[in-house]
Scaffold this active site. Structure first.
Site, PDB file in Angstrom:
ATOM      1  N   GLU A   2       0.808  -1.241   0.000  1.00 21.17           N
ATOM      2  CA  GLU A   2       0.000   0.000   0.000  1.00 21.17           C
ATOM      3  C   GLU A   2       0.832   1.280   0.000  1.00 21.17           C
ATOM      4  O   GLU A   2       0.603   2.196   0.782  1.00 21.17           O
ATOM      5  CB  GLU A   2      -0.948  -0.024   1.221  1.00 21.17           C
ATOM      6  N   ASN A  47       2.001  -5.094  -3.168  1.00 20.21           N
ATOM      7  CA  ASN A  47       0.617  -5.408  -2.831  1.00 20.21           C
ATOM      8  C   ASN A  47      -0.166  -4.136  -2.530  1.00 20.21           C
ATOM      9  O   ASN A  47       0.342  -3.239  -1.843  1.00 20.21           O
ATOM     10  CB  ASN A  47       0.623  -6.312  -1.581  1.00 20.21           C
ATOM     11  N   HIS A 102     -10.513  -6.276  -1.331  1.00 20.60           N
ATOM     12  CA  HIS A 102     -11.454  -6.091  -0.211  1.00 20.60           C
ATOM     13  C   HIS A 102     -12.685  -5.381  -0.776  1.00 20.60           C
ATOM     14  O   HIS A 102     -12.611  -4.200  -1.144  1.00 20.60           O
ATOM     15  CB  HIS A 102     -10.826  -5.245   0.904  1.00 20.60           C
ATOM     16  N   GLU A 139      -6.114 -10.695  -0.855  1.00 19.14           N
ATOM     17  CA  GLU A 139      -6.819 -10.494   0.426  1.00 19.14           C
ATOM     18  C   GLU A 139      -8.339 -10.473   0.220  1.00 19.14           C
ATOM     19  O   GLU A 139      -9.060  -9.727   0.842  1.00 19.14           O
ATOM     20  CB  GLU A 139      -6.371  -9.200   1.094  1.00 19.14           C
ATOM     21  N   ASP A 168     -12.102 -10.520   0.197  1.00 19.38           N
ATOM     22  CA  ASP A 168     -13.292 -10.741   1.013  1.00 19.38           C
ATOM     23  C   ASP A 168     -14.374  -9.802   0.476  1.00 19.38           C
ATOM     24  O   ASP A 168     -14.070  -8.749  -0.088  1.00 19.38           O
ATOM     25  CB  ASP A 168     -13.070 -10.558   2.515  1.00 19.38           C
TER      26      ASP A 168
HETATM   27  O1  G3I Z   1      -2.409  -9.773  18.969  1.00 15.91           O
HETATM   28  C1  G3I Z   1      -2.674  -8.575  19.692  1.00 15.91           C
HETATM   29  C2  G3I Z   1      -3.251  -8.909  21.073  1.00 15.91           C
HETATM   30  O2  G3I Z   1      -2.255  -9.597  21.844  1.00 15.91           O
HETATM   31  C3  G3I Z   1      -3.646  -7.622  21.788  1.00 15.91           C
HETATM   32  O3  G3I Z   1      -4.263  -7.945  23.026  1.00 15.91           O
HETATM   33  C4  G3I Z   1      -4.654  -6.853  20.885  1.00 15.91           C
HETATM   34  C5  G3I Z   1      -5.096  -5.568  21.528  1.00 15.91           C
HETATM   35  O4  G3I Z   1      -4.054  -4.652  21.482  1.00 15.91           O
HETATM   36  O5  G3I Z   1      -4.003  -6.545  19.614  1.00 15.91           O
HETATM   37  C6  G3I Z   1      -3.685  -7.744  18.903  1.00 15.91           C
HETATM   38  O6  G3I Z   1      -3.049  -7.397  17.671  1.00 15.91           O
HETATM   39  C7  G3I Z   1      -3.997  -6.910  16.694  1.00 15.91           C
HETATM   40  C8  G3I Z   1      -3.908  -7.807  15.445  1.00 15.91           C
HETATM   41  O7  G3I Z   1      -4.734  -7.296  14.376  1.00 15.91           O
HETATM   42  C9  G3I Z   1      -4.341  -9.239  15.772  1.00 15.91           C
HETATM   43  O8  G3I Z   1      -5.689  -9.224  16.163  1.00 15.91           O
HETATM   44  C10 G3I Z   1      -3.547  -5.503  16.296  1.00 15.91           C
HETATM   45  O9  G3I Z   1      -3.734  -4.660  17.406  1.00 15.91           O
HETATM   46  C11 G3I Z   1      -4.406  -5.016  15.116  1.00 15.91           C
HETATM   47  O10 G3I Z   1      -3.907  -3.763  14.660  1.00 15.91           O
HETATM   48  C12 G3I Z   1      -4.274  -6.001  13.941  1.00 15.91           C
HETATM   49  O11 G3I Z   1      -5.147  -5.548  12.903  1.00 15.91           O
HETATM   50  C13 G3I Z   1      -4.796  -6.083  11.600  1.00 15.91           C
HETATM   51  C14 G3I Z   1      -4.639  -4.903  10.616  1.00 15.91           C
HETATM   52  O12 G3I Z   1      -4.345  -5.410   9.294  1.00 15.91           O
HETATM   53  C15 G3I Z   1      -3.468  -4.004  11.019  1.00 15.91           C
HETATM   54  O13 G3I Z   1      -2.278  -4.743  10.987  1.00 15.91           O
HETATM   55  C16 G3I Z   1      -5.933  -6.972  11.114  1.00 15.91           C
HETATM   56  O14 G3I Z   1      -6.000  -8.140  11.936  1.00 15.91           O
HETATM   57  C17 G3I Z   1      -5.660  -7.415   9.670  1.00 15.91           C
HETATM   58  O15 G3I Z   1      -6.771  -8.137   9.155  1.00 15.91           O
HETATM   59  C18 G3I Z   1      -5.444  -6.176   8.771  1.00 15.91           C
HETATM   60  O16 G3I Z   1      -5.086  -6.670   7.502  1.00 15.91           O
HETATM   61  C19 G3I Z   1      -4.786  -5.643   6.541  1.00 15.91           C
HETATM   62  C20 G3I Z   1      -3.628  -6.132   5.679  1.00 15.91           C
HETATM   63  O17 G3I Z   1      -2.508  -6.403   6.515  1.00 15.91           O
HETATM   64  C21 G3I Z   1      -3.293  -5.124   4.607  1.00 15.91           C
HETATM   65  N1  G3I Z   1      -4.464  -4.860   3.773  1.00 15.91           N
HETATM   66  C22 G3I Z   1      -5.640  -4.398   4.555  1.00 15.91           C
HETATM   67  C23 G3I Z   1      -6.004  -5.416   5.622  1.00 15.91           C
HETATM   68  C24 G3I Z   1      -7.226  -4.989   6.397  1.00 15.91           C
HETATM   69  O18 G3I Z   1      -6.936  -3.812   7.107  1.00 15.91           O
END
Ligand code: G3I
Length: 562
Positions: A354, A398, A434, A464, A466
């Protein structure tokens, strides 16, 4: 003399009465005598399960934990939850019954009851999902509570009765707990406190048989033969999904479906900078190791997502003010270390994610502290470093919103064309996909985009995918969703340089969509109980259609390594 006989008589009466008073008739239900021993607690990642005691720390922020991997309380009518607990500090430490987990954060749309200790009192908080503030808060003074305390929450009719060490300390109207008849267990702990749960039992009165414990993964997965991956193998394409290690560790059905149905996977978060390199001198490979090991055990290809992104960077990078030399050293070392560790095990890397700014069509690249620090050729450097670390890995750029034909996909095309022309090692482009039903690019435009990238010699992965639906979607929307999944797979099958369709998860149970897009859900091909949806069968349809034309029909050439 008489007095002594009277004393004996009174003592005798007291003993007879004591013998008649029934001991507490509420007993543990089957499988509910001590739930702290359930293996799922160790899975959650937020509990130190030591010798059967759940140690639940809050660190320096308020923590509202929920164990969604089970066990769960199922109850109609009167029931009780009996918890022996202790806390290291005087501020809140409570066990929770979560009738509905929060979406996006712990309180949004939740249904949660906390029962615990706070400043020496017994407290009850109820959250109805409309605010982080409790709708109901009750404090029941209870003298002399210290050390291990046994708290019990009983639903009796339309009341909640709270007991401490076997004695009632208060009552309140049931604010509407267990809206769907079940609840996860969890905990709420205030900063710098640790809750220790020594025993957690579910009890019921003798006359209520409608209280049960659910453990393991709730699933209604019905395998379809042959599995999706066999159909994909026959068409020479990879079909897969994004994966999180904790679900592999904690939900056995998740791994069963993933390994049976797919021939490729991508790490949803495990390879991101914050997850794998949280401090300058510390890497945390456990999550990525779990996912890569699963893929290898199930003969699945691995996509590593992502080495560089303007989001999800750890604080030591976000806040860094390095010199250019320090940036070069930091980012080069990160890429070399991560790619090098998985050399030969990760087939595809999203080197950069991105980077095209959404500010305006043809807009500049997103600038971050690390891209500025590395200089205008930061992209060339990142791909070159990744290639040096694993010359066999195929390296991708990507992005989202660049799937069809338009300003942003033109910007992506120009970016990767430049890399190709400069001889920078890039092998493919990831189109995230998405989508919602109303924002989908025309399949024919996606096909044109894939083809023009193929003419640069580049592969394309749908990376990705969905298709989110309104949370209250009716059947016709699931059919429309299925049609979209089918059309985009048919487009990918028709273009030889389109070699993978990867979804951002495969079960709605763990999709990022409800958290990130409140009001939307149902974006994937299996529902929350792992039942295949129309979209799953639509992918099967596309894979069993007559074979699409091959490269000899188009003369297209690409470095489509197997
Ligand atoms: O694992 C920790 C947990 O230990 C903690 O208690 C909790 C609360 O702070 O956070 C958890 O980590 C989170 C992680 O997802 C796992 O659930 C992060 O805070 C959260 O920021 C992270 O969000 C991810 C997001 O990208 C940002 O990285 C989403 O799961 C993920 O689906 C999303 O995926 C992105 C792709 O990488 C790029 N393209 C867009 C897509 C959707 O936004």
């Amino acid at each position: 003399m008489m007095k002594k006989y009277i004393r004996y008589a009174i003592l005798g009466m007291a003993l007879i009465l004591a013998a008649c008073v029934p001991t507490d008739a509420w007993k543990p239900v089957a499988g509910g005598d001590n739930l702290t021993a359930d293996p799922s607690w160790a899975c959650t990642g937020w509990i130190g399960a030591a010798n059967g005691v759940l140690d639940i720390g809050a660190g320096n922020e308020f923590r509202a934990y929920v164990n969604t991997y089970g066990p769960r309380l199922q109850a109609e009518g009167d029931f009780g939850v009996r918890v022996t607990l202790s806390a290291d500090a005087a501020n809140l430490a409570a066990f929770s019954l979560i009738g509905k987990p929060g979406l996006g954060n712990w309180w949004n749309e939740t249904n949660k009851l906390d029962v615990g200790l706070e400043e020496g009192n017994v407290v009850v908080y109820f959250y109805d999902g409309k605010s982080f503030m409790p709708r109901v808060k009750q404090t029941f003074p209870a003298e002399g509570l210290s050390g291990q305390v046994t708290l019990e929450l009983r639903r009796v009719g339309d009341k909640l009765v709270v007991r401490a060490n076997g004695k009632e300390v208060g009552q309140l109207d049931d604010p509407g707990i267990l809206p769907e008849g079940w609840a996860y267990f969890g905990a709420s702990v205030r900063p710098n406190n640790t809750l220790h749960i020594h025993k957690l039992s579910v009890v019921a009165p003798p006359d209520n048989a409608n209280v049960a414990i659910r453990t393991g993964s709730e699933s209604a997965y019905t395998p379809t033969d042959p599995p999706l991956r066999d159909l994909a193998d026959a068409r020479g394409i990879y079909i897969g999904a994004a994966v999180e290690p904790q679900h592999l560790r904690c939900d056995p059905v998740y791994g069963e479906v993933l390994g049976r149905e797919f021939n490729i996977l991508v790490t949803e978060n495990a390879f991101k900078f914050y997850a794998i390199h949280p401090e300058a001198e510390r890497y945390t490979f456990e999550g990525a190791d779990t996912v890569v090991a699963f893929a290898e055990a199930h003969k699945m290809k691995v996509r590593g997502h992502t080495l560089l992104w303007h989001q999800s960077m750890p604080a030591w990078i976000e806040n860094a003010a390095f010199t250019p030399e320090q940036w070069e050293q930091a980012i080069h070392e990160h890429i070399s270390t991560v790619v090098g560790r998985y050399k030969g095990r990760v087939a595809y890397w999203d080197v950069l994610n991105e980077a095209i700014s959404d500010s305006a069509a043809g807009g500049p690249l997103r600038q971050t502290n690390w891209s500025t620090g590395l200089g205008p050729d930061f992209i060339d450097k990142a791909f070159t470093w990744a290639h040096e670390a694993d010359p066999e890995a195929l390296l991708f750029y990507n992005d989202y919103g660049a799937e069809g034909m338009g300003a942003k996909s033109d910007q992506v095309y120009a970016l990767v064309k430049g890399l190709v022309e400069r001889g920078i090692p890039i092998h493919g482009v990831g189109l995230q996909m998405h989508l919602t039903l109303g924002t989908a690019p025309k399949p024919e435009d996606v096909q044109r985009n894939i083809r023009r990238l193929g003419e640069l010699g580049l592969q394309v992965h749908i990376t990705e995918m969905d298709i989110r639906l309104p949370a209250n979607a009716s059947d016709d929307l699931f059919t429309a969703q299925a049609n979209m999944y089918r059309e985009y797979l048919k487009v990918c099958l028709a273009e030889t340089n389109c070699t993978a369709l990867v979804m951002w998860g495969f079960t709605d149970r763990y999709s990022w969509i409800p958290d990130a897009n409140p009001g939307f859900d149902h974006a994937l091909i299996f529902d929350k109980l792992y039942r295949p949806k129309p979209a799953y069968f639509a992918l099967r349809d596309a894979l069993t259609l007559p074979k699409s034309l091959g490269p000899e029909d188009f003369g297209a050439s690409c470095n489509c390594k197997p």
